[in-house]
Design a protein around this motif. Sequence first.
Motif, PDB file in Angstrom:
ATOM      1  N   HIS A   1       0.839  -1.123   0.136  1.00 21.88           N
ATOM      2  CA  HIS A   1      -0.059  -0.166  -0.060  1.00 21.88           C
ATOM      3  C   HIS A   1       0.811   1.269  -0.007  1.00 21.88           C
ATOM      4  O   HIS A   1       0.740   2.137  -0.737  1.00 21.88           O
ATOM      5  CB  HIS A   1      -1.099  -0.143   1.154  1.00 21.88           C
ATOM      6  N   ILE A   2       1.873   1.497   0.908  1.00 21.11           N
ATOM      7  CA  ILE A   2       2.332   2.694   0.952  1.00 21.11           C
ATOM      8  C   ILE A   2       3.272   3.096   0.108  1.00 21.11           C
ATOM      9  O   ILE A   2       3.261   4.264  -0.459  1.00 21.11           O
ATOM     10  CB  ILE A   2       3.092   2.729   2.452  1.00 21.11           C
ATOM     11  N   LEU A   3       4.028   2.135  -0.396  1.00 26.61           N
ATOM     12  CA  LEU A   3       4.888   2.386  -1.417  1.00 26.61           C
ATOM     13  C   LEU A   3       4.205   2.697  -2.816  1.00 26.61           C
ATOM     14  O   LEU A   3       4.710   3.628  -3.441  1.00 26.61           O
ATOM     15  CB  LEU A   3       5.877   1.249  -1.802  1.00 26.61           C
ATOM     16  N   LYS A   4       3.026   2.109  -3.051  1.00 30.35           N
ATOM     17  CA  LYS A   4       2.165   2.490  -4.210  1.00 30.35           C
ATOM     18  C   LYS A   4       1.734   3.680  -4.130  1.00 30.35           C
ATOM     19  O   LYS A   4       1.701   4.309  -5.250  1.00 30.35           O
ATOM     20  CB  LYS A   4       1.114   1.290  -4.485  1.00 30.35           C
ATOM     21  N   ARG A   5       1.228   4.169  -3.011  1.00 26.60           N
ATOM     22  CA  ARG A   5       0.737   5.659  -2.678  1.00 26.60           C
ATOM     23  C   ARG A   5       2.152   6.585  -3.082  1.00 26.60           C
ATOM     24  O   ARG A   5       1.803   7.784  -3.528  1.00 26.60           O
ATOM     25  CB  ARG A   5       0.052   5.825  -0.929  1.00 26.60           C
ATOM     26  N   MET A   6       3.225   6.204  -2.603  1.00 24.11           N
ATOM     27  CA  MET A   6       4.124   7.301  -2.824  1.00 24.11           C
ATOM     28  C   MET A   6       4.555   7.076  -4.497  1.00 24.11           C
ATOM     29  O   MET A   6       5.009   8.185  -4.839  1.00 24.11           O
ATOM     30  CB  MET A   6       5.514   6.642  -2.030  1.00 24.11           C
ATOM     31  N   ARG A   7       4.559   6.057  -4.971  1.00 27.68           N
ATOM     32  CA  ARG A   7       4.944   6.165  -6.490  1.00 27.68           C
ATOM     33  C   ARG A   7       4.061   6.898  -6.970  1.00 27.68           C
ATOM     34  O   ARG A   7       3.917   7.393  -8.114  1.00 27.68           O
ATOM     35  CB  ARG A   7       5.047   4.822  -7.028  1.00 27.68           C
ATOM     36  N   ARG A   8       2.802   6.846  -6.735  1.00 21.17           N
ATOM     37  CA  ARG A   8       1.595   7.653  -7.311  1.00 21.17           C
ATOM     38  C   ARG A   8       1.721   9.220  -6.927  1.00 21.17           C
ATOM     39  O   ARG A   8       1.054   9.802  -7.560  1.00 21.17           O
ATOM     40  CB  ARG A   8       0.078   7.159  -6.836  1.00 21.17           C
ATOM     41  N   GLY A   9       2.453   9.366  -6.083  1.00 26.61           N
ATOM     42  CA  GLY A   9       2.615  11.086  -5.763  1.00 26.61           C
ATOM     43  C   GLY A   9       1.832  11.502  -4.584  1.00 26.61           C
ATOM     44  O   GLY A   9       1.776  12.568  -4.065  1.00 26.61           O
ATOM     45  N   GLU A  10       0.961  10.355  -3.997  1.00 25.45           N
ATOM     46  CA  GLU A  10       0.204  10.839  -2.719  1.00 25.45           C
ATOM     47  C   GLU A  10       0.693  10.995  -1.631  1.00 25.45           C
ATOM     48  O   GLU A  10       0.123  11.781  -0.579  1.00 25.45           O
ATOM     49  CB  GLU A  10      -0.886   9.707  -2.761  1.00 25.45           C
TER      50      GLU A  10
END
Lengths: 337, 337
Positions: B291-300
């Motif tokens: 979850h968190i890494l994907k949110r980081m990669r999406r710029g969130e």
Amino acid sequence: MKVTGQTWKFENKPVILGASSIVGPEEGEGPLAQDFDYIYDNIEINEKTWEKGERRLLEDAARTALENSGITEEQLQFYVGGDLMNQIISSSFAARKMGVPYIGVFGACSTSMESLAIASLMVDSGAAQYAMAGTASHNCTVEKQFRYPTEYGSQKPPYAQYTITGAGCSVVATQGVGPEITYATIGKVMDLGIKDPFNMGTAMAPAAVDTITAHFKDSGRSPGYYDLVVTGDLAAVGLPIAKELLQKEGVRMEETDFMDCGLMIYDRDKQKYVLSGGSGCGCSAVVTYGHILKRMRRGELKKVLVVATGALLSPLSYQQGESIPCIAHAVALEMGG
Amino acid sequence: MKVTGQTWKFENKPVILGASSIVGPEEGEGPLAQDFDYIYDNIEINEKTWEKGERRLLEDAARTALENSGITEEQLQFYVGGDLMNQIISSSFAARKMGVPYIGVFGACSTSMESLAIASLMVDSGAAQYAMAGTASHNCTVEKQFRYPTEYGSQKPPYAQYTITGAGCSVVATQGVGPEITYATIGKVMDLGIKDPFNMGTAMAPAAVDTITAHFKDSGRSPGYYDLVVTGDLAAVGLPIAKELLQKEGVRMEETDFMDCGLMIYDRDKQKYVLSGGSGCGCSAVVTYGHILKRMRRGELKKVLVVATGALLSPLSYQQGESIPCIAHAVALEMGG
């Protein structure tokens, strides 16, 4: 810091500023007795349970290593440790008492050099000025957890090994007087299909061979560079197997003294109950931090490679029919110019 | 590399090149389902024993992390891992399959960030170009080992937590595209005398508070620097306690989002069986690496502090009347300029 293959070269040459070795009564009857800092005269280690005894050994060893290093508790920045108990409780309880940042590790009986390699990496890279590595084992905690409670008096085959009762710690520092830690070779898991949990020496020998071979390849050194190459605890069955395998690999171990901590710690002629020799997390720790470091400080040894071996099985993995995965980690100790 | 107090600053800014998260069916019914790489539809994980299932999760996660990083098995130099099983067998068997040099670690449920901190230290210092950190847990292996076999259907108090079934791995590299690992704060063992092994959140909260407080002190940062501070698995009981203790310490957590992986992974309204929330080595691993890494990669999210908490008890230490020693390790992840 430089890495070649699976070997780290510590270019800032961290030193072992001080170390300690605390043992039980049986180790105190062995040939290395005079090299240990303290010998308990009772296998209970003055405690009510074996596990509390093991913890006490480690807490004693940690305190003694600080004293022998001449640093205070406040100066120590990190403790890297592990042991054979489920969830490495001896180390975690010792870390609770020490109150320093703690990195718990597990490599079975290779934990001594695994923890020393990580403490050295920390000091070499500037992540610590002072870091402690430590480990412990107790014959009765291990018998109870991995086999049967000692009180059952169960018989064992002659190739079985005897878990030593003892703890060893070392303080690694950026500078000071003591042996330099020059290289560490991190082992791979090796498993040649041995399923007999009494036959640890045979199971672990290929891991020792793999790490020793990698160390010489990666460092560009040959066995003759070292005054002593010592394995963790292959004992009387495993060491000859390792010798044979190394010969097949073309590693000329005849150029150096090649010994084993499990064979050094007891007098197998007098102490027949140890069967093929010592083992356990504490074995290579107390032999290295007690005996070998003292010989280095006396000038009898200048360059030593310690190759601690570990069998990574659990009673449950064995009961489910798994073979025994093994590992070995090596650390090179050298007296400076 | 620079150390202040108990905090490492990674000046060469290693990156998480790729990561993975593999979970069981219950985690697949939770709110983060779409963020996981793979969801098994059976709690057996297609294996004959729970333990083999746990190992398979970790082996899957290791392979998937390599794929997601775009590096080969041959490029990977070290694997740093651990788990909750006695003698961390899941990790050691996974390391056997991977065939790379292996550093076994144990920090209970803090293992996710302990292993990431060590892998980052290795890459930052030049000890590795590519190092993997990983961990796993399985609900049924943990129930069987620490409490009762799942088949017994034993009841638990409402403050108990539910061990998640899942594994997460990450590949840390000297360079590449991905979140930078900027700091790691290594925790001390904290023990406030809690003896109830179901009450993990309460036991672990002080360790989380100690590490969070140390992190801000050592780094000179304040909570508002981060978009998100997330604890490992304090769940519904422990997180409010941590919030209260941090307020008493004067740490202004209201400046940031302050969440807990154990609360994020399940929908407690629908998944009532999870009681106060998730826990286990895999919990903070799959939430962070999924979850968190994907949110980081999406710029969130740009700046995140992950504080993984661990309860270092064993069934035996509990049976001998010991309280529960706890620890927390924190790692700061930041998207570069």
